[in-house]
Design a protein around this motif. Structure first.
Motif, PDB file in Angstrom:
ATOM      1  N   TYR A 198      42.455  39.931  43.032  1.00  0.00           N
ATOM      2  CA  TYR A 198      43.728  40.599  42.769  1.00  0.00           C
ATOM      3  C   TYR A 198      43.792  41.931  43.511  1.00  0.00           C
ATOM      4  O   TYR A 198      42.790  42.642  43.632  1.00  0.00           O
ATOM      5  N   ASP A 199      44.991  42.270  43.965  1.00  0.00           N
ATOM      6  CA  ASP A 199      45.199  43.603  44.515  1.00  0.00           C
ATOM      7  C   ASP A 199      45.665  44.534  43.397  1.00  0.00           C
ATOM      8  O   ASP A 199      45.867  44.110  42.267  1.00  0.00           O
ATOM      9  N   GLY A 200      45.820  45.820  43.701  1.00  0.00           N
ATOM     10  CA  GLY A 200      46.372  46.763  42.734  1.00  0.00           C
ATOM     11  C   GLY A 200      45.353  47.606  42.003  1.00  0.00           C
ATOM     12  O   GLY A 200      45.659  48.715  41.554  1.00  0.00           O
ATOM     13  N   TRP A 201      44.128  47.116  41.857  1.00  0.00           N
ATOM     14  CA  TRP A 201      43.109  47.845  41.099  1.00  0.00           C
ATOM     15  C   TRP A 201      42.738  49.148  41.806  1.00  0.00           C
ATOM     16  O   TRP A 201      42.620  50.203  41.182  1.00  0.00           O
ATOM     17  N   THR A 202      42.559  49.085  43.127  1.00  0.00           N
ATOM     18  CA  THR A 202      42.184  50.282  43.881  1.00  0.00           C
ATOM     19  C   THR A 202      43.241  51.373  43.745  1.00  0.00           C
ATOM     20  O   THR A 202      42.922  52.556  43.578  1.00  0.00           O
ATOM     21  N   ALA A 203      44.510  50.986  43.808  1.00  0.00           N
ATOM     22  CA  ALA A 203      45.591  51.968  43.687  1.00  0.00           C
ATOM     23  C   ALA A 203      45.534  52.686  42.345  1.00  0.00           C
ATOM     24  O   ALA A 203      45.773  53.899  42.262  1.00  0.00           O
ATOM     25  N   ALA A 204      45.207  51.958  41.275  1.00  0.00           N
ATOM     26  CA  ALA A 204      45.127  52.564  39.947  1.00  0.00           C
ATOM     27  C   ALA A 204      43.968  53.552  39.864  1.00  0.00           C
ATOM     28  O   ALA A 204      44.106  54.655  39.324  1.00  0.00           O
ATOM     29  N   VAL A 205      42.807  53.160  40.398  1.00  0.00           N
ATOM     30  CA  VAL A 205      41.644  54.046  40.381  1.00  0.00           C
ATOM     31  C   VAL A 205      41.916  55.299  41.214  1.00  0.00           C
ATOM     32  O   VAL A 205      41.647  56.426  40.792  1.00  0.00           O
TER      33      VAL A 205
ATOM     34  N   MET B  92      39.267  43.748  43.646  1.00  0.00           N
ATOM     35  CA  MET B  92      38.847  43.287  42.335  1.00  0.00           C
ATOM     36  C   MET B  92      38.765  41.761  42.317  1.00  0.00           C
ATOM     37  O   MET B  92      39.717  41.080  42.670  1.00  0.00           O
ATOM     38  N   ARG B  93      37.595  41.249  41.920  1.00  0.00           N
ATOM     39  CA  ARG B  93      37.393  39.799  41.865  1.00  0.00           C
ATOM     40  C   ARG B  93      36.860  39.397  40.498  1.00  0.00           C
ATOM     41  O   ARG B  93      35.917  39.993  39.979  1.00  0.00           O
ATOM     42  N   LEU B  94      37.481  38.378  39.924  1.00  0.00           N
ATOM     43  CA  LEU B  94      37.039  37.767  38.673  1.00  0.00           C
ATOM     44  C   LEU B  94      36.335  36.465  39.025  1.00  0.00           C
ATOM     45  O   LEU B  94      36.937  35.563  39.617  1.00  0.00           O
ATOM     46  N   THR B  95      35.044  36.355  38.676  1.00  0.00           N
ATOM     47  CA  THR B  95      34.239  35.189  39.021  1.00  0.00           C
ATOM     48  C   THR B  95      33.668  34.559  37.758  1.00  0.00           C
ATOM     49  O   THR B  95      33.208  35.269  36.853  1.00  0.00           O
ATOM     50  N   PHE B  96      33.685  33.231  37.705  1.00  0.00           N
ATOM     51  CA  PHE B  96      33.100  32.520  36.572  1.00  0.00           C
ATOM     52  C   PHE B  96      31.710  32.019  36.949  1.00  0.00           C
ATOM     53  O   PHE B  96      31.520  31.415  38.003  1.00  0.00           O
ATOM     54  N   GLU B  97      30.750  32.309  36.064  1.00  0.00           N
ATOM     55  CA  GLU B  97      29.358  31.974  36.315  1.00  0.00           C
ATOM     56  C   GLU B  97      28.925  30.815  35.420  1.00  0.00           C
ATOM     57  O   GLU B  97      29.723  30.256  34.665  1.00  0.00           O
ATOM     58  N   ASP B  98      27.635  30.456  35.508  1.00  0.00           N
ATOM     59  CA  ASP B  98      27.108  29.388  34.660  1.00  0.00           C
ATOM     60  C   ASP B  98      27.208  29.784  33.192  1.00  0.00           C
ATOM     61  O   ASP B  98      27.093  30.968  32.834  1.00  0.00           O
TER      62      ASP B  98
ATOM     63  N   SER C 182      49.321  47.635  38.286  1.00  0.00           N
ATOM     64  CA  SER C 182      50.020  46.410  38.642  1.00  0.00           C
ATOM     65  C   SER C 182      49.121  45.624  39.581  1.00  0.00           C
ATOM     66  O   SER C 182      48.782  46.107  40.664  1.00  0.00           O
ATOM     67  N   ALA C 183      48.688  44.449  39.158  1.00  0.00           N
ATOM     68  CA  ALA C 183      47.757  43.641  39.942  1.00  0.00           C
ATOM     69  C   ALA C 183      48.327  42.246  40.134  1.00  0.00           C
ATOM     70  O   ALA C 183      48.828  41.633  39.190  1.00  0.00           O
ATOM     71  N   THR C 184      48.250  41.745  41.376  1.00  0.00           N
ATOM     72  CA  THR C 184      48.807  40.436  41.714  1.00  0.00           C
ATOM     73  C   THR C 184      47.758  39.592  42.424  1.00  0.00           C
ATOM     74  O   THR C 184      46.997  40.098  43.249  1.00  0.00           O
ATOM     75  N   LEU C 185      47.731  38.316  42.095  1.00  0.00           N
ATOM     76  CA  LEU C 185      46.781  37.388  42.695  1.00  0.00           C
ATOM     77  C   LEU C 185      46.991  37.307  44.206  1.00  0.00           C
ATOM     78  O   LEU C 185      48.114  37.132  44.681  1.00  0.00           O
ATOM     79  N   THR C 186      45.896  37.440  44.964  1.00  0.00           N
ATOM     80  CA  THR C 186      45.982  37.318  46.421  1.00  0.00           C
ATOM     81  C   THR C 186      45.271  36.070  46.927  1.00  0.00           C
ATOM     82  O   THR C 186      45.753  35.395  47.828  1.00  0.00           O
TER      83      THR C 186
END
Length: 324
Positions: free
Chosen positions: A37-44, A70-76, A278-282
């Motif tokens: 997602y984008d947007g996280w850097t702008a908020a920080v 910002m990346r959301l990753t699913f693990e084992d 404001s974060a949008t999927l890229t």
């Protein structure tokens, strides 16, 4: 503690509503799935820029050097103890980093070019039960590294804020969501917050520890079907349902847009009606096939809500370094 954020100027990404009805199902995340997602850097960046301007009289400007989206990753899956029970959990990790350069008034410090580097990394790990369980575990670690160019000792300062939460909820996320649906649930949070600091890579020193119990009520409303522009260049429209979330009695609200397969497409967070994130999927990779019933969750992006606290460390680091 009330966390305040500076508003971000966000270009509207909403397109026209979809014509066909959407039903949002339960997401079935697999190990290796990821969502960026984008947007996280702008908020920080906005938060640090405001803090520096308000609390350092020699502050001149802040520049963005580089960032990792910002990346959301699913693990084992992992088995952990939740509520006294050995519970099989789906594990997700949020990661983000941003590197910035702080410029001070010329000749106001004893360091090269009167500049300081700030590196902020965020790691959020969540254990979500697979199957019926009222519990969830969440550990958020925010690390701030700060150093001046040149100079002598006490030049490299690290601060770390660790927040561990055990969350108990009394309801399930609906198995199918359509426009007009409303629901709520209560949750109890046991939260432990630990502040740590070290200088020049010495041993970490714990400076504060706080444990608190929080009870709150959260309401959700599925408002309308909306097309959202996604992708690096916003060149792809995705059909979603817009849902409003309200924590009863608090000034924080969020608006979330979900794909019919259940994953988050866009998220906005507000404090007192002011947009703070404001974060949008890229980009994403999602390999779902079978629906799995899970306990209710926000199913959304965690707001960088604790950064307001750790920015105080940044200001303290500036003061200490400049006094050397």
């Amino acid at each position: 503690m009330r966390r305040h954020w500076v508003a971000l100027l966000i270009v509207g990404l909403l397109a026209s509503s979809t014509a066909s009805a959407i039903t949002i199902g339960q997401p079935d995340y697999r190990s290796g799935d990821w969502f960026e997602y984008d947007g996280w850097t702008a908020a920080v960046f906005a938060e640090y820029e405001t803090k520096m301007a308000a609390e350092s009289e020699d502050y001149e400007r802040l520049n963005l050097t580089e960032d990792v989206p910002m990346r959301l990753t699913f693990e084992d899956n992992e088995n952990i103890n939740l509520g006294g029970q050995d519970t099989n959990c789906r594990v997700s990790v949020v990661e983000h980093s941003v590197n910035m350069t702080v410029h001070f008034t010329p000749n106001s410090t004893e360091y090269t070019n009167d500049t300081m580097t700030l590196n902020v990394t965020t790691n959020i790990k969540v254990w979500m039960p697979i199957g019926a369980s009222a519990f969830e575990k969440r550990v958020e670690t925010i690390t701030l590294e700060s150093w001046f160019s040149g100079g002598g000792e006490d030049n490299y300062i690290e601060s770390r804020l660790i927040t561990e939460e055990l969350i108990e909820r009394d309801g399930l996320w609906p198995s199918g969501i359509e426009v007009g649906n409303e629901w709520d649930f209560a949750e109890t949070i046991t939260r432990t917050t630990i502040s740590e600091e070290r200088i020049n890579r010495a041993l970490w020193n714990e400076t504060n520890r706080l444990t608190e119990n929080i009870a709150r009520q959260i309401t959700w409303t599925a408002v309308e079907e909306v097309d959202i522009a996604v992708g690096e260049f916003n060149d792809e429209n995705v059909a979603t349902i817009r849902m409003e979330q309200q924590i009863v009695g608090e000034s924080r609200t969020s608006t979330n847009w979900y794909h019919e397969e259940g994953y988050l497409v866009k998220s906005q967070h507000f404090v007192n009606g002011t947009l703070t994130l404001s974060a949008t999927l890229t980009e994403h990779e999602y390999s779902a096939s079978n629906v799995v019933s899970t306990i209710v969750t926000s199913n959304g992006l965690p707001a960088p809500s604790l950064l307001a606290a750790i920015t105080l460390f940044a200001v303290a680091a500036i003061s200490r370094s400049k006094s050397e």
